[in-house]
Design a protein around this motif. Structure first.
Motif, PDB file in Angstrom:
ATOM      1  N   ILE A   1      -2.144 -18.026 -38.558  1.00 20.29           N
ATOM      2  CA  ILE A   1      -1.261 -18.007 -37.397  1.00 20.29           C
ATOM      3  C   ILE A   1      -0.878 -16.580 -37.014  1.00 20.29           C
ATOM      4  O   ILE A   1      -0.781 -16.248 -35.819  1.00 20.29           O
ATOM      5  CB  ILE A   1      -0.031 -18.891 -37.675  1.00 20.29           C
ATOM      6  N   ALA A   2      -0.707 -15.699 -37.989  1.00 21.48           N
ATOM      7  CA  ALA A   2      -0.340 -14.310 -37.680  1.00 21.48           C
ATOM      8  C   ALA A   2      -1.375 -13.656 -36.763  1.00 21.48           C
ATOM      9  O   ALA A   2      -1.021 -12.931 -35.823  1.00 21.48           O
ATOM     10  CB  ALA A   2      -0.192 -13.511 -38.972  1.00 21.48           C
ATOM     11  N   HIS A   3      -2.658 -13.889 -37.035  1.00 26.29           N
ATOM     12  CA  HIS A   3      -3.704 -13.334 -36.180  1.00 26.29           C
ATOM     13  C   HIS A   3      -3.536 -13.794 -34.734  1.00 26.29           C
ATOM     14  O   HIS A   3      -3.648 -13.011 -33.790  1.00 26.29           O
ATOM     15  CB  HIS A   3      -5.086 -13.754 -36.686  1.00 26.29           C
ATOM     16  N   PHE A   4      -3.266 -15.084 -34.581  1.00 30.29           N
ATOM     17  CA  PHE A   4      -3.161 -15.610 -33.221  1.00 30.29           C
ATOM     18  C   PHE A   4      -1.831 -15.267 -32.558  1.00 30.29           C
ATOM     19  O   PHE A   4      -1.762 -15.196 -31.332  1.00 30.29           O
ATOM     20  CB  PHE A   4      -3.431 -17.119 -33.210  1.00 30.29           C
ATOM     21  N   VAL A   5      -0.785 -15.057 -33.325  1.00 30.44           N
ATOM     22  CA  VAL A   5       0.458 -14.541 -32.741  1.00 30.44           C
ATOM     23  C   VAL A   5       0.184 -13.180 -32.111  1.00 30.44           C
ATOM     24  O   VAL A   5       0.575 -12.904 -30.975  1.00 30.44           O
ATOM     25  CB  VAL A   5       1.578 -14.441 -33.800  1.00 30.44           C
ATOM     26  N   ALA A   6      -0.513 -12.321 -32.855  1.00 30.28           N
ATOM     27  CA  ALA A   6      -0.850 -10.989 -32.332  1.00 30.28           C
ATOM     28  C   ALA A   6      -1.699 -11.098 -31.074  1.00 30.28           C
ATOM     29  O   ALA A   6      -1.453 -10.399 -30.081  1.00 30.28           O
ATOM     30  CB  ALA A   6      -1.567 -10.176 -33.403  1.00 30.28           C
ATOM     31  N   MET A   7      -2.687 -11.978 -31.095  1.00 31.11           N
ATOM     32  CA  MET A   7      -3.603 -12.081 -29.960  1.00 31.11           C
ATOM     33  C   MET A   7      -2.972 -12.766 -28.754  1.00 31.11           C
ATOM     34  O   MET A   7      -3.359 -12.502 -27.609  1.00 31.11           O
ATOM     35  CB  MET A   7      -4.882 -12.799 -30.394  1.00 31.11           C
ATOM     36  N   SER A   8      -2.002 -13.642 -28.995  1.00 31.75           N
ATOM     37  CA  SER A   8      -1.375 -14.362 -27.880  1.00 31.75           C
ATOM     38  C   SER A   8      -0.485 -13.467 -27.033  1.00 31.75           C
ATOM     39  O   SER A   8      -0.114 -13.835 -25.917  1.00 31.75           O
ATOM     40  CB  SER A   8      -0.551 -15.548 -28.413  1.00 31.75           C
ATOM     41  N   LYS A   9      -0.147 -12.288 -27.553  1.00 31.82           N
ATOM     42  CA  LYS A   9       0.760 -11.384 -26.850  1.00 31.82           C
ATOM     43  C   LYS A   9       0.024 -10.269 -26.112  1.00 31.82           C
ATOM     44  O   LYS A   9       0.631  -9.300 -25.660  1.00 31.82           O
ATOM     45  CB  LYS A   9       1.765 -10.784 -27.839  1.00 31.82           C
ATOM     46  N   THR A  10      -1.298 -10.391 -26.014  1.00 31.13           N
ATOM     47  CA  THR A  10      -2.091  -9.393 -25.307  1.00 31.13           C
ATOM     48  C   THR A  10      -3.281 -10.075 -24.651  1.00 31.13           C
ATOM     49  O   THR A  10      -3.660 -11.181 -25.047  1.00 31.13           O
ATOM     50  CB  THR A  10      -2.606  -8.305 -26.263  1.00 31.13           C
ATOM     51  N   SER A  11      -3.846  -9.458 -23.664  1.00 28.78           N
ATOM     52  CA  SER A  11      -5.065  -9.991 -23.059  1.00 28.78           C
ATOM     53  C   SER A  11      -6.287  -9.166 -23.451  1.00 28.78           C
ATOM     54  O   SER A  11      -7.419  -9.523 -23.124  1.00 28.78           O
ATOM     55  CB  SER A  11      -4.937 -10.004 -21.529  1.00 28.78           C
ATOM     56  N   GLU A  12      -6.058  -8.059 -24.177  1.00 28.20           N
ATOM     57  CA  GLU A  12      -7.148  -7.158 -24.559  1.00 28.20           C
ATOM     58  C   GLU A  12      -7.258  -7.114 -26.089  1.00 28.20           C
ATOM     59  O   GLU A  12      -6.412  -6.535 -26.764  1.00 28.20           O
ATOM     60  CB  GLU A  12      -6.903  -5.745 -24.028  1.00 28.20           C
ATOM     61  N   VAL A  13      -8.284  -7.747 -26.614  1.00 32.39           N
ATOM     62  CA  VAL A  13      -8.492  -7.805 -28.060  1.00 32.39           C
ATOM     63  C   VAL A  13      -9.798  -7.109 -28.411  1.00 32.39           C
ATOM     64  O   VAL A  13     -10.848  -7.433 -27.855  1.00 32.39           O
ATOM     65  CB  VAL A  13      -8.529  -9.261 -28.560  1.00 32.39           C
ATOM     66  N   CYS A  14      -9.726  -6.168 -29.336  1.00 31.40           N
ATOM     67  CA  CYS A  14     -10.923  -5.497 -29.828  1.00 31.40           C
ATOM     68  C   CYS A  14     -11.185  -5.939 -31.267  1.00 31.40           C
ATOM     69  O   CYS A  14     -10.311  -5.816 -32.127  1.00 31.40           O
ATOM     70  CB  CYS A  14     -10.755  -3.980 -29.765  1.00 31.40           C
ATOM     71  N   PHE A  15     -12.367  -6.481 -31.512  1.00 30.08           N
ATOM     72  CA  PHE A  15     -12.738  -6.926 -32.852  1.00 30.08           C
ATOM     73  C   PHE A  15     -13.384  -5.778 -33.625  1.00 30.08           C
ATOM     74  O   PHE A  15     -14.273  -5.094 -33.113  1.00 30.08           O
ATOM     75  CB  PHE A  15     -13.711  -8.100 -32.794  1.00 30.08           C
ATOM     76  N   GLU A  16     -12.933  -5.615 -34.860  1.00 34.71           N
ATOM     77  CA  GLU A  16     -13.550  -4.639 -35.766  1.00 34.71           C
ATOM     78  C   GLU A  16     -14.883  -5.196 -36.249  1.00 34.71           C
ATOM     79  O   GLU A  16     -14.929  -6.224 -36.914  1.00 34.71           O
ATOM     80  CB  GLU A  16     -12.624  -4.366 -36.944  1.00 34.71           C
ATOM     81  N   MET A  17     -15.961  -4.488 -35.915  1.00 35.35           N
ATOM     82  CA  MET A  17     -17.303  -4.975 -36.228  1.00 35.35           C
ATOM     83  C   MET A  17     -18.054  -4.083 -37.213  1.00 35.35           C
ATOM     84  O   MET A  17     -19.161  -4.414 -37.629  1.00 35.35           O
ATOM     85  CB  MET A  17     -18.129  -5.072 -34.934  1.00 35.35           C
ATOM     86  N   ASP A  18     -17.500  -2.949 -37.563  1.00 36.34           N
ATOM     87  CA  ASP A  18     -18.279  -1.975 -38.327  1.00 36.34           C
ATOM     88  C   ASP A  18     -17.642  -1.607 -39.665  1.00 36.34           C
ATOM     89  O   ASP A  18     -17.905  -0.542 -40.209  1.00 36.34           O
ATOM     90  CB  ASP A  18     -18.493  -0.706 -37.489  1.00 36.34           C
ATOM     91  N   ASP A  19     -16.813  -2.482 -40.185  1.00 36.86           N
ATOM     92  CA  ASP A  19     -16.161  -2.211 -41.463  1.00 36.86           C
ATOM     93  C   ASP A  19     -17.004  -2.743 -42.614  1.00 36.86           C
ATOM     94  O   ASP A  19     -17.963  -3.493 -42.419  1.00 36.86           O
ATOM     95  CB  ASP A  19     -14.774  -2.863 -41.502  1.00 36.86           C
ATOM     96  N   ASN A  20     -16.627  -2.366 -43.828  1.00 35.14           N
ATOM     97  CA  ASN A  20     -17.284  -2.882 -45.027  1.00 35.14           C
ATOM     98  C   ASN A  20     -16.696  -4.238 -45.407  1.00 35.14           C
ATOM     99  O   ASN A  20     -15.509  -4.505 -45.186  1.00 35.14           O
ATOM    100  CB  ASN A  20     -17.114  -1.918 -46.200  1.00 35.14           C
ATOM    101  N   PHE A  21     -17.524  -5.085 -45.992  1.00 37.51           N
ATOM    102  CA  PHE A  21     -17.060  -6.389 -46.450  1.00 37.51           C
ATOM    103  C   PHE A  21     -16.317  -6.229 -47.775  1.00 37.51           C
ATOM    104  O   PHE A  21     -16.820  -5.613 -48.713  1.00 37.51           O
ATOM    105  CB  PHE A  21     -18.238  -7.343 -46.638  1.00 37.51           C
TER     106      PHE A  21
END
Length: 207
Positions: free
Chosen positions: A13-33
């Motif tokens: 839910i924390a992830h979606f709380v953060a995303m629900s308060k903005t219209s611009e979301v950038c996904f981190e795609m280049d990090d290490n697993f």
């Protein structure tokens, strides 16, 4: 406000709380697993309390492996097990049947890479929530991004900052009490169309 965040398995839910308060979301795609993160796990509310659903992955022999290069170990029938766990936990919830047909294909169609699978899950959940976001993706890893709020810390499952959100009715709340910050699945199965209003009314602790 732009935010930077990790794609995770049915984000909490924390992830979606953060995303629900903005219209611009950038996904981190280049990090290490990294192990023991929400990249390949989520938590739901089972009959015995908090239940982890883990996606098995194939670990490289190298010290470091990019998240985008990690493959799912599809030799075991984890999708069927996860779906059975969701049925057991939520089939009596108010809105499970409402979303069942949208979600079930995610547990029957195989995907090679964990990041690709998480992005598929994310798209379906956004449709369920009727959440319209502008999504961009990083091309390089930046430790301290500029002009954006960095929510990548939310990916940590073992050393996460405790988040306490407002109570809503959960299937087994009378047995184990309210469990905060579970997978978004818990919220949509219990709150249905009200889920987005709930997310927009919550705040995240960052320290």
């Amino acid at each position: 406000m732009n935010i930077l965040i990790h794609p995770t398995y049915f984000p909490n839910i924390a992830h979606f709380v953060a995303m629900s308060k903005t219209s611009e979301v950038c996904f981190e795609m280049d990090d290490n697993f990294l192990k023991q993160t929400y990249r390949n796990r989520c938590y739901i509310y089972g009959a015995n309390g908090k239940l982890a659903l883990n996606i098995p992955v194939i670990h490289s022999q190298k010290n470091r492996q990019k998240y985008k290069d990690v493959k799912i170990f599809n030799e075991v029938n984890w999708q069927d097990n996860h779906w059975k766990s969701l049925l057991s936990a939520y089939r009596t919830s108010p809105f499970f049947e409402y979303y069942e047909d949208d979600l079930k294909p995610l547990f029957t169609q195989k995907t090679a890479y964990i990041l690709d699978y998480n992005l598929k899950c994310f798209e379906v959940i956004c449709d369920c929530l009727q959440l319209d976001l502008n999504i961009s993706k990083t091309e390089t890893f930046v430790k301290t991004p500029e002009n954006t709020r960095d929510f990548r810390f939310l990916v940590h499952a073992k050393k996460e900052i405790p988040q306490q959100f407002d109570n809503y009715t959960q299937v087994f709340i009378e047995k184990h009490g309210f469990l905060s910050n579970l997978s978004i699945l818990d919220l949509i199965f219990n709150e249905g169309p009200n889920a987005l209003n709930y997310l927009e009314s919550q705040t995240i602790k960052s320290t």
